[in-house]
Each structure stands twice: as C-alpha cells, then as structure tokens.
Design a protein around this motif. Sequence first.
Motif, PDB file in Angstrom:
ATOM      1  N   UNK A 235       0.827  -1.198   0.000  1.00 32.76           N
ATOM      2  CA  UNK A 235       0.000   0.000   0.000  1.00 32.76           C
ATOM      3  C   UNK A 235       0.859   1.244   0.000  1.00 32.76           C
ATOM      4  N   UNK A 236       0.245   2.431  -0.079  1.00 32.02           N
ATOM      5  CA  UNK A 236       1.009   3.681  -0.118  1.00 32.02           C
ATOM      6  C   UNK A 236       1.802   3.904   1.167  1.00 32.02           C
ATOM      7  N   UNK A 237       2.979   4.500   1.017  1.00 35.52           N
ATOM      8  CA  UNK A 237       3.864   4.804   2.138  1.00 35.52           C
ATOM      9  C   UNK A 237       4.302   6.260   2.000  1.00 35.52           C
ATOM     10  N   UNK A 238       3.981   7.082   3.006  1.00 31.99           N
ATOM     11  CA  UNK A 238       4.322   8.503   2.955  1.00 31.99           C
ATOM     12  C   UNK A 238       5.324   8.853   4.043  1.00 31.99           C
ATOM     13  N   UNK A 239       6.313   9.668   3.674  1.00 34.20           N
ATOM     14  CA  UNK A 239       7.243  10.283   4.621  1.00 34.20           C
ATOM     15  C   UNK A 239       7.017  11.796   4.545  1.00 34.20           C
ATOM     16  N   UNK A 250       3.386   7.478   7.352  1.00 35.16           N
ATOM     17  CA  UNK A 250       2.033   6.924   7.237  1.00 35.16           C
ATOM     18  C   UNK A 250       2.124   5.756   6.264  1.00 35.16           C
ATOM     19  N   UNK A 251       2.012   4.549   6.803  1.00 36.99           N
ATOM     20  CA  UNK A 251       2.204   3.335   6.005  1.00 36.99           C
ATOM     21  C   UNK A 251       0.877   2.598   5.925  1.00 36.99           C
ATOM     22  N   UNK A 252       0.315   2.535   4.730  1.00 33.94           N
ATOM     23  CA  UNK A 252      -0.942   1.824   4.518  1.00 33.94           C
ATOM     24  C   UNK A 252      -0.658   0.337   4.350  1.00 33.94           C
ATOM     25  N   UNK A 268      13.903  -4.457  13.844  1.00 35.40           N
ATOM     26  CA  UNK A 268      13.261  -5.224  12.777  1.00 35.40           C
ATOM     27  C   UNK A 268      12.255  -4.356  12.030  1.00 35.40           C
ATOM     28  N   UNK A 269      11.538  -3.519  12.746  1.00 36.62           N
ATOM     29  CA  UNK A 269      10.598  -2.622  12.076  1.00 36.62           C
ATOM     30  C   UNK A 269      11.350  -1.687  11.131  1.00 36.62           C
ATOM     31  N   UNK A 270      12.465  -1.115  11.607  1.00 36.82           N
ATOM     32  CA  UNK A 270      13.249  -0.220  10.750  1.00 36.82           C
ATOM     33  C   UNK A 270      13.749  -0.946   9.506  1.00 36.82           C
ATOM     34  N   UNK A 271      14.146  -2.198   9.670  1.00 32.80           N
ATOM     35  CA  UNK A 271      14.630  -2.973   8.521  1.00 32.80           C
ATOM     36  C   UNK A 271      13.523  -3.145   7.485  1.00 32.80           C
ATOM     37  N   UNK A 272      12.315  -3.473   7.944  1.00 30.59           N
ATOM     38  CA  UNK A 272      11.211  -3.689   6.998  1.00 30.59           C
ATOM     39  C   UNK A 272      10.748  -2.369   6.362  1.00 30.59           C
ATOM     40  N   UNK A 273      10.753  -1.325   7.157  1.00 27.54           N
ATOM     41  CA  UNK A 273      10.388  -0.019   6.609  1.00 27.54           C
ATOM     42  C   UNK A 273      11.427   0.434   5.593  1.00 27.54           C
ATOM     43  N   UNK A 274      12.689   0.186   5.889  1.00 26.18           N
ATOM     44  CA  UNK A 274      13.767   0.544   4.964  1.00 26.18           C
ATOM     45  C   UNK A 274      13.619  -0.191   3.645  1.00 26.18           C
ATOM     46  N   UNK A 275      13.259  -1.463   3.694  1.00 26.52           N
ATOM     47  CA  UNK A 275      13.058  -2.248   2.467  1.00 26.52           C
ATOM     48  C   UNK A 275      11.947  -1.664   1.606  1.00 26.52           C
TER      49      UNK A 275
END
Length: 423
Positions: A235-239, A250-252, A268-275
């Motif tokens: 889904x959409x991901x906004x920074x 805001x990560x849908x 782990x969250x940062x790793x997945x968000x970074x990907x």
Amino acid sequence: MSNTLSSENQSFDYDVVIVGGGTVGCCMALAIARLINKEQTPKLRVAIIEAKAYDSNLPHPGFDGRAIALARQSLDFLSQLGLSSQIVGSQINYVTEAIRYIHVSDQGFLGQCDLDAKSLKVPELGRVIELHEFGRILHQALSGNAHEQNSLDWYCPDSVAEIKNHSDYVHIVTDSGKQLKAKLLLVTDGGESGTRELLSVPAEVHDYQQVALITNVQTDKPHQQQAFERFTENGPLAFLPMTDNRCSVVWTLPKDDYQTLLNVDDSEFCRRLQNAFGYRLGAITKVGERVVYPLRLVKAESLYLHRTALLGNAAQTLHPIAGQGFNLGLRDVQDMVLCLLKAIKSAQSQQEKVDIGSYQILSEFRRLRQQDADTTIGATHGLVNLFSNRALPLVMARNLGLLSMQLAPIVKSAFAQRAMGRR
C-alpha cells in the motif's frame, strides 16, 4: 478545558452551536470570532460542545500525536485567521516544517514524478504540523482575547443527547442536562459522529480493508523539507518532513497483515520499513511509538438539513493517500464563512436582520461544497484503487501516468494546484 459558564450567568441561547472541539470545530469558532464578528453587530454568540476534557499538558483525542500536511491554500486561510506567526512564521519552525519538494514513486518500477515549490513559484507547497501542537495553537487563539472569549462558551466535557427542530431554532439537550437553542447547528465531531446518527443522516461507508500505521522516524540524512509518497506492494507509504530532522510516516497496510509490524522490535521494524522506502534519506536510525488507525471512506448523504450543516470528517472521512482530509474540512469552514458573510452583508445593505440558519444560506453552502467534496473524494478513492492493485495492466497504466505527468508541465501544474488545495 472546562465549561466556561457559571451558574449565575448561564445563557442557553446561541447563534451558532458547534458540536466537536477538534481542529475543524475550533477553526470554525475562530473564523466566526475573527472574520464574521468583525462584520456583525451584535456579535454572534457561539458555543462548542466537546465530549473530551481538554488539558494542554495531555494528549487530546481530537489532537493526538499524528501529523497533518497543511496544503498551501489551508495556510493562506489560517493566515486570514491571524495564525501566521504561530504556524507559518519563520521564527516558529520548531512547530511546523515546510514542504518544498514532493517525490512520488512506484516501488520496483520506473514511474515517478516530482513537485517543486520553486518551479511552481510558491514559497512552499505546504507545512507539516503535529495535531497536538495545532490544538494548542487553536485553543490559545480562542482563549487569548477578551472579545473572543465573551462570544464563545465551552460545554466540555459534554456531548449531545437529543436534538429537536423548531421553525426558527434547533433545541439541543446535552448529556449533562443543559438545554441550548441555536439558530445554526454545525456538526464537526468526526467520522464516527454521534450527532450525525442522532440527526438520522445516512452515511455511505466503504471499508478499504486497510489500516494506517503511523510513527515518527529519524534518518541519517536530513530530509531537506522533502516529502515522499511511495507506492509499495502493501500500500502507499508517505514520509512527511517534520522538525528536528524527523519524518512522520504513514504506512498503509492490509488489515490482516499489520499486527506483525506493530509488534516487532524497533530494529526489525526499521529494517522492513527501509526495504519498503529505500535509502533516499539514508538509514532509518530511530523509530517512535507505532499506532494504527482503520481506513474507511465515510460520506454523509446530505451536507445540510434544517438549520444544520455537517463539516469536516462528520461530512466526509477520506483515505490519507493524498493528505486531503483535513484540508477538505478546512475548505468546509472557509465556504461556510463565505456564505455567512455574504448573507450578513446583504442583510445590512437592506437594513434587515440576518437569519444565519436560513435555508438560503445552507443551500448555498451545499452548492459551494458539493463539487469540491465529490471531486476530492473521487480522486482519493480512485488513487487508493489504482495504487493498491498490483495487476500488471494497472501497474503499467499508473507508471505511464506518473511519467507523463513528469514530462508534461501543464498536467503537472494542474495536479500540483489540486495538491495545494486550490480549486
């Protein structure tokens, strides 16, 4: 904020009663105080009914830790309300952060588009502010001047229990037993509006089967007042750029898949968000509290009825994909102000007394709002469907659209004007 009325001088007759003391309700009250009451003698008497007690030292449910992007047009209107120094003034950059550049991309594909304030000949495309800071500013503005205090009463904490219509007023009974009469009732108590239900106004509801996971992060590269909208497989991901080199994320996500991301440890969250986001801002170095909100489209079938109008999320609640929800609600406020001022000036020219809850005013409000609301809702809903679908034909179509927009200045300018809230 407690009820400002005392038992000795209580008066229950008001020109305007606003149900909901969040962002839209407070902006409406401030607009009456600073724009309409300049033209109206005697001043319009206003009451706000708010269910949750307000404490400037504590998070308020209407002003939580989320951040919102104020579009360029919204900033212009807030300046008219006398909030320039608090929100757009350079001396208070610790409260808001400018958006001067927006990058839109589709993960794994070539389509992308850039919007730049300089090329559009505006100082900034918008500003990002945290809701709790916005709430503090609005409440300070509403309580800061004696003439504004004298024309505004708070019933807080309190809520609406009953509404009865009469030919020349609306009778409101609160949970605490207070009885108020209003020439005009404005409903601004959010997407889950209990007042809308009391009024028996049906609402069309579309559950996107998605949630918005919201958090703040820091990165090892400065954001340089850039905002990013990235369409990922989930889904959409906004920074959104924030103060202190933070970004509001805001990560849908699909409703069934968010729990793991909510519960994993920060690394782990940062790793997945970074990907999902990539390295445009370098490594994500810190993450704040994660919260989740379900995403639905809620659209009231009517924007007004007898001496009553719905504004903000009570009228329409949008998906956050394009950051248009609050900006659309603020345009509700702006158009209501236009309708009231027009009626007041017309009555003054004819030496008549204005009825601010009249059918003529509310039907004009509907005429002004309907097209803007329908266009914004349609565009937002269409973007959700287009960018949440990974079917190859749709992926190709949207990437061609992004590339075409990037290469066609006229198309890009039209898109940018809409993104800045201009009609």
